[in-house]
Scaffold this motif. Structure first.
Motif, PDB file in Angstrom:
ATOM      1  N   LEU A 107       0.825  -1.211   0.000  1.00  0.00           N
ATOM      2  CA  LEU A 107       0.000   0.000   0.000  1.00  0.00           C
ATOM      3  C   LEU A 107       0.859   1.261   0.000  1.00  0.00           C
ATOM      4  N   VAL A 108       1.959   1.238   0.742  1.00  0.00           N
ATOM      5  CA  VAL A 108       2.888   2.368   0.695  1.00  0.00           C
ATOM      6  C   VAL A 108       3.442   2.515  -0.724  1.00  0.00           C
ATOM      7  N   GLY A 109       3.787   1.366  -1.334  1.00  0.00           N
ATOM      8  CA  GLY A 109       4.259   1.415  -2.706  1.00  0.00           C
ATOM      9  C   GLY A 109       3.212   1.951  -3.660  1.00  0.00           C
ATOM     10  N   PHE A 110       1.946   1.607  -3.416  1.00  0.00           N
ATOM     11  CA  PHE A 110       0.860   2.109  -4.250  1.00  0.00           C
ATOM     12  C   PHE A 110       0.753   3.628  -4.158  1.00  0.00           C
ATOM     13  N   VAL A 111       0.855   4.162  -2.942  1.00  0.00           N
ATOM     14  CA  VAL A 111       0.774   5.615  -2.761  1.00  0.00           C
ATOM     15  C   VAL A 111       1.933   6.303  -3.469  1.00  0.00           C
ATOM     16  N   LEU A 112       3.156   5.786  -3.271  1.00  0.00           N
ATOM     17  CA  LEU A 112       4.328   6.396  -3.904  1.00  0.00           C
ATOM     18  C   LEU A 112       4.233   6.311  -5.426  1.00  0.00           C
ATOM     19  N   TYR A 113       3.820   5.162  -5.916  1.00  0.00           N
ATOM     20  CA  TYR A 113       3.677   4.993  -7.363  1.00  0.00           C
ATOM     21  C   TYR A 113       2.630   5.951  -7.930  1.00  0.00           C
ATOM     22  N   SER A 114       1.501   6.090  -7.225  1.00  0.00           N
ATOM     23  CA  SER A 114       0.391   6.903  -7.742  1.00  0.00           C
ATOM     24  C   SER A 114       0.708   8.393  -7.754  1.00  0.00           C
ATOM     25  N   THR A 115       1.680   8.818  -6.947  1.00  0.00           N
ATOM     26  CA  THR A 115       2.073  10.226  -6.975  1.00  0.00           C
ATOM     27  C   THR A 115       2.925  10.549  -8.200  1.00  0.00           C
ATOM     28  N   ARG A 116       3.490   9.505  -8.846  1.00  0.00           N
ATOM     29  CA  ARG A 116       4.389   9.735  -9.979  1.00  0.00           C
ATOM     30  C   ARG A 116       3.824   9.245 -11.309  1.00  0.00           C
ATOM     31  N   ALA A 117       2.842   8.343 -11.244  1.00  0.00           N
ATOM     32  CA  ALA A 117       2.338   7.733 -12.474  1.00  0.00           C
ATOM     33  C   ALA A 117       1.614   8.757 -13.337  1.00  0.00           C
ATOM     34  N   ARG A 118       1.652   8.538 -14.646  1.00  0.00           N
ATOM     35  CA  ARG A 118       1.011   9.468 -15.574  1.00  0.00           C
ATOM     36  C   ARG A 118      -0.516   9.343 -15.528  1.00  0.00           C
ATOM     37  N   ASN A 119      -1.011   8.120 -15.492  1.00  0.00           N
ATOM     38  CA  ASN A 119      -2.460   7.887 -15.433  1.00  0.00           C
ATOM     39  C   ASN A 119      -2.774   6.917 -14.296  1.00  0.00           C
ATOM     40  N   PRO A 120      -2.642   7.357 -13.039  1.00  0.00           N
ATOM     41  CA  PRO A 120      -2.840   6.434 -11.914  1.00  0.00           C
ATOM     42  C   PRO A 120      -4.310   6.048 -11.748  1.00  0.00           C
ATOM     43  N   MET A 121      -4.529   4.848 -11.226  1.00  0.00           N
ATOM     44  CA  MET A 121      -5.881   4.384 -10.959  1.00  0.00           C
ATOM     45  C   MET A 121      -6.582   5.293  -9.959  1.00  0.00           C
ATOM     46  N   LEU A 122      -5.845   5.707  -8.927  1.00  0.00           N
ATOM     47  CA  LEU A 122      -6.376   6.638  -7.931  1.00  0.00           C
ATOM     48  C   LEU A 122      -5.412   7.812  -7.801  1.00  0.00           C
ATOM     49  N   PRO A 123      -5.693   8.927  -8.467  1.00  0.00           N
ATOM     50  CA  PRO A 123      -4.788  10.082  -8.376  1.00  0.00           C
ATOM     51  C   PRO A 123      -4.691  10.588  -6.932  1.00  0.00           C
ATOM     52  N   MET A 124      -3.483  10.614  -6.412  1.00  0.00           N
ATOM     53  CA  MET A 124      -3.293  11.060  -5.027  1.00  0.00           C
ATOM     54  C   MET A 124      -3.645  12.534  -4.851  1.00  0.00           C
ATOM     55  N   ARG A 125      -3.625  13.299  -5.961  1.00  0.00           N
ATOM     56  CA  ARG A 125      -3.958  14.710  -5.848  1.00  0.00           C
ATOM     57  C   ARG A 125      -5.398  14.921  -5.386  1.00  0.00           C
ATOM     58  N   LEU A 126      -6.266  13.918  -5.608  1.00  0.00           N
ATOM     59  CA  LEU A 126      -7.643  14.055  -5.146  1.00  0.00           C
ATOM     60  C   LEU A 126      -7.705  14.259  -3.640  1.00  0.00           C
ATOM     61  N   PHE A 127      -6.753  13.658  -2.922  1.00  0.00           N
ATOM     62  CA  PHE A 127      -6.772  13.757  -1.469  1.00  0.00           C
ATOM     63  C   PHE A 127      -6.268  15.108  -0.981  1.00  0.00           C
ATOM     64  N   ARG A 128      -5.767  15.948  -1.898  1.00  0.00           N
ATOM     65  CA  ARG A 128      -5.440  17.310  -1.490  1.00  0.00           C
ATOM     66  C   ARG A 128      -6.702  18.134  -1.271  1.00  0.00           C
ATOM     67  N   SER A 129      -7.812  17.652  -1.805  1.00  0.00           N
ATOM     68  CA  SER A 129      -9.102  18.282  -1.535  1.00  0.00           C
ATOM     69  C   SER A 129      -9.574  17.853  -0.157  1.00  0.00           C
ATOM     70  N   ARG A 130      -9.798  18.816   0.730  1.00  0.00           N
ATOM     71  CA  ARG A 130     -10.286  18.493   2.076  1.00  0.00           C
ATOM     72  C   ARG A 130     -11.636  17.803   2.016  1.00  0.00           C
ATOM     73  N   ALA A 131     -12.447  18.141   1.031  1.00  0.00           N
ATOM     74  CA  ALA A 131     -13.763  17.509   0.913  1.00  0.00           C
ATOM     75  C   ALA A 131     -13.605  16.016   0.615  1.00  0.00           C
TER      76      ALA A 131
END
Length: 490
Positions: A245-269
Motif C-alpha cells: 500500500l505504501v508502494g501504491f501511494v508512492l507509485y500513484s504520486t508519480r504515475a502518468r495515469n494512476p488508478m487513484l490520483p493522489m492529488r484528489l486527497f489534497r481536496s479536504r472535501a
C-alpha cells in the motif's frame, strides 16, 4: 467524451429508471456483506467446516469486493460504465446461483469470492450511472433514496438471512439474487445511458499494488484471531500488505495515469468524506456482526426475532435518509454527515454501557434508535459529497475509491472487533459473550466518533454542495455535467 451517454438520456429512460436500477443493484451487492451471518449455523450443519471456514464465507466476499472496487470503476470508465455494469451484474447473479448450489464449504467460499468480483465491478458504477441520469437539482433526493436502500441492505442483512434460513433454507439467501439480477439485466441494457470516463489506459501496476496491499491487510486481520497475531503467516500478510500500500501511494504520486490520483486527497472535501466513510463502516459493520449474534446466542431470540428487534436501527435509513439528502442540499453535507456519525457513536456507546446477559429490549431501544438515525443521516450526504468533490470525468474512480474504503472499513471492523471480543470474552457462556461484546462495541463507538471528527474537516458549504448551485451555470440538456467543474483543492 466522458459523459456522452448523458446526451442520449431520453433513450436511457430518465432519472426514475436509473434510480430504480442502481438502487436495486446496490441493494443486492450491499445485502450480501452480512446476509450470511445469521445462516452460519445452518450452513455448518449442512456443509460442515471449522469455525474459520465459516468466517471465510463472509470474508471471501468482502475481500474480493474491497480489493477490486477501484479496478472495477476504472474498467467502467475505460470501456463503458453501462457495459461493465452489465458484466458485473451477470457475474454476481451467476455466482449467487453457484453459491446456492454449492455441494461443500470450499465451493461455497469460492462462489462467494466470485460474487465479490461481480459486486466490485457493479457497485461503484451504480452511483456514477445515477449521477449521469439525474438532473443536478434533484440529486440530493436521489442520493438520499440510493443511500437509504444501500444502508437498509447493509443493516438488514442479518434479518433477511435469518428469516430465509429459518422459514425456507439457507440456500435462499443466494437464490434471492437470481430473479432480481435476471430482471435488472434487460432493464439496465434498455434504460441506462452509456457513459465513459477519461479514456485513460488501465493502470495495471497500480491495480496490482492496491489489490495486493488490501488483500494482505485484510487477510492478516481475518486470520489473526485464528492463527495468533504473532504467527508467521499473519505477520507476513500484514507487513507485506502495508508495504504494498505504501508502494501504491508512492507509485500513484508519480504515475502518468494512476488508478487513484493522489492529488484528489489534497481536496479536504474528498479526503474528509473518505476518512469518515472508512471509520463509519469499521465501527458499524463490526457492531452489527456482533450484536446480531448477541441477540440470538445470549438473549435467545430466533434469527427473525433478532432482526425484527433491530429494525429501529436497520429500518431507520428508509425513513430518514431521503430527508437527509434534502437537508444536505439546503444546509450542506458536512453538518448532516457529522451529526449522523456522532449520533451513531452515541448509540453504540449507550449500547456498550447497558448490554448485560439479560438486558431487556426496552433498555436497548434508545441506543438502537440513535444508531439508526445516525446511520441514516450519514448515507445520502456522504454520497453527494464524494460525487461533488471531483470533476465529472473522475466521478467513476471517486465512487470506486469511496466504496473500496467503505468495504475495507467493513472488513477491518469485523476483524478488529472480533479480535477484541475474542481477547476479552468468548462463546463459553452468556456472561463471557457480554464480557467480550461490551469493549468491542465501545471501540466501535470511539471509531465512529473519530469519523465524525474527520467529517468536520470537510469545508463548510461552498463547492462541496455543488448540486444546488450547478444548475445555474450548466445546461439542462446535459445534467450529467452539472458537477463537472473541478472542486478547488482546499
Amino acid at each position: 467524451m466522458s459523459q456522452q451517454g448523458a446526451r442520449r438520456n431520453t433513450r436511457g429512460g430518465g432519472a426514475a429508471w436509473a434510480l430504480v436500477i442502481t438502487s436495486v443493484a446496490g441493494f443486492m451487492a450491499a445485502l450480501d456483506n452480512l446476509v450470511v451471518t445469521t445462516a452460519l449455523p445452518s450452513i455448518r450443519e449442512d456443509l460442515g467446516g471449522a469455525l474459520h471456514d465459516l468466517e471465510w464465507t463472509v470474508s471471501a466476499y468482502t475481500l474480493t469486493f474491497a480489493v477490486l472496487l477501484m479496478f472495477g470503476a476504472a474498467l467502467g470508465d475505460r470501456f463503458g460504465r453501462r457495459r461493465l455494469f452489465l458484466v458485473g451484474l451477470t457475474v454476481f447473479t451467476g455466482a449467487s446461483a453457484a453459491a446456492a448450489m454449492a455441494p461443500g464449504i470450499d465451493s461455497l467460499i469460492a462462489a462467494r469470492a466470485v460474487q465479490g468480483v461481480g459486486a466490485a465491478i457493479m457497485m461503484p458504477l451504480t452511483l456514477t450511472l445515477l449521477t449521469a441520469a439525474v438532473p443536478a437539482e434533484r440529486r440530493g433526493m436521489a442520493y438520499g433514496i440510493w443511500g437509504a436502500v444501500n444502508g437498509l441492505a447493509v443493516a438488514s442483512g442479518p434479518l433477511v438471512g435469518g428469516s430465509l434460513t429459518e422459514h425456507i433454507s439457507w440456500q435462499w439467501i443466494f437464490w434471492l439474487n437470481v430473479p432480481l439480477g435476471l430482471a435488472l439485466l434487460p432493464l439496465a441494457r434498455l434504460r441506462l445511458a452509456e457513459s465513459h470516463g477519461t479514456g485513460a489506459p488501465l493502470d495495471i501496476p497500480g491495480t496490482l499494488l492496491a489489490s495486493g496491499g488490501l488483500f494482505g491487510i485484510v487477510y492478516g486481520l481475518v486470520r489473526g484471531p485464528v492463527d495468533g497475531w504473532t504467527g508467521s503467516v499473519v505477520l507476513t500478510a500484514l507487513f507485506a500488505g502495508a508495504a504494498l500500500l505504501v508502494g501504491f501511494v508512492l507509485y500513484s504520486t508519480r504515475a502518468r495515469n494512476p488508478m487513484l490520483p493522489m492529488r484528489l486527497f489534497r481536496s479536504r472535501a474528498f479526503a474528509g468524506v473518505n476518512a469518515a466513510s472508512l471509520l463509519m463502516f469499521l465501527g458499524m459493520f463490526g457492531s452489527i456482526f456482533l450484536l446480531s449474534q448477541y441477540m440470538q446466542g445470549v438473549l435467545g431470540y430466533s434469527p427473525t426475532e433478532a432482526g425484527l428487534r433491530m429494525l429501529p436501527w436497520t429500518g431507520m435509513p428508509m425513513l430518514v435518509a431521503p430527508i437527509a439528502g434534502l437537508l444536505s442540499d439546503r444546509i450542506g453535507g458536512r453538518p448532516v454527515v457529522a451529526t449522523g456519525l456522532f449520533l451513531q457513536a452515541a448509540g453504540l456507546g449507550y449500547l456498550a454501557s447497558v448490554i448485560t446477559a439479560d438486558a431487556s429490549y426496552a433498555v436497548q431501544l434508545p441506543g438502537l434508535i440513535l444508531s439508526g438515525i445516525g446511520m441514516a443521516l450519514y448515507f445520502a450526504p456522504a454520497s453527494a459529497l464524494v460525487m461533488s468533490s471531483v470533476a465529472a470525468k473522475e466521478q467513476g474512480i471517486a465512487s470506486g475509491a469511496n466504496n473500496a474504503l467503505r468495504e475495507v472499513g467493513g472488513a477491518l471492523g469485523i476483524a478488529v472487533m472480533s479480535s477484541i471480543f475474542a481477547a476479552q470474552g468468548g462463546y463459553e457462556s452468556a456472561q463471557t459473550f457480554v464480557d467480550g461484546l461490551r469493549p468491542a462495541i465501545a471501540v466501535g463507538a470511539a471509531v465512529v466518533a473519530l469519523g465524525g471528527i474527520a467529517a468536520l474537516a470537510i469545508p463548510a458549504r461552498r463547492r462541496t454542495d455543488g448540486p444546488t448551485a450547478a444548475p445555474k451555470t450548466e445546461p439542462k440538456t446535459e445534467p450529467a455535467l452539472a458537477t463537472t467543474a473541478p472542486t478547488p483543492h482546499h
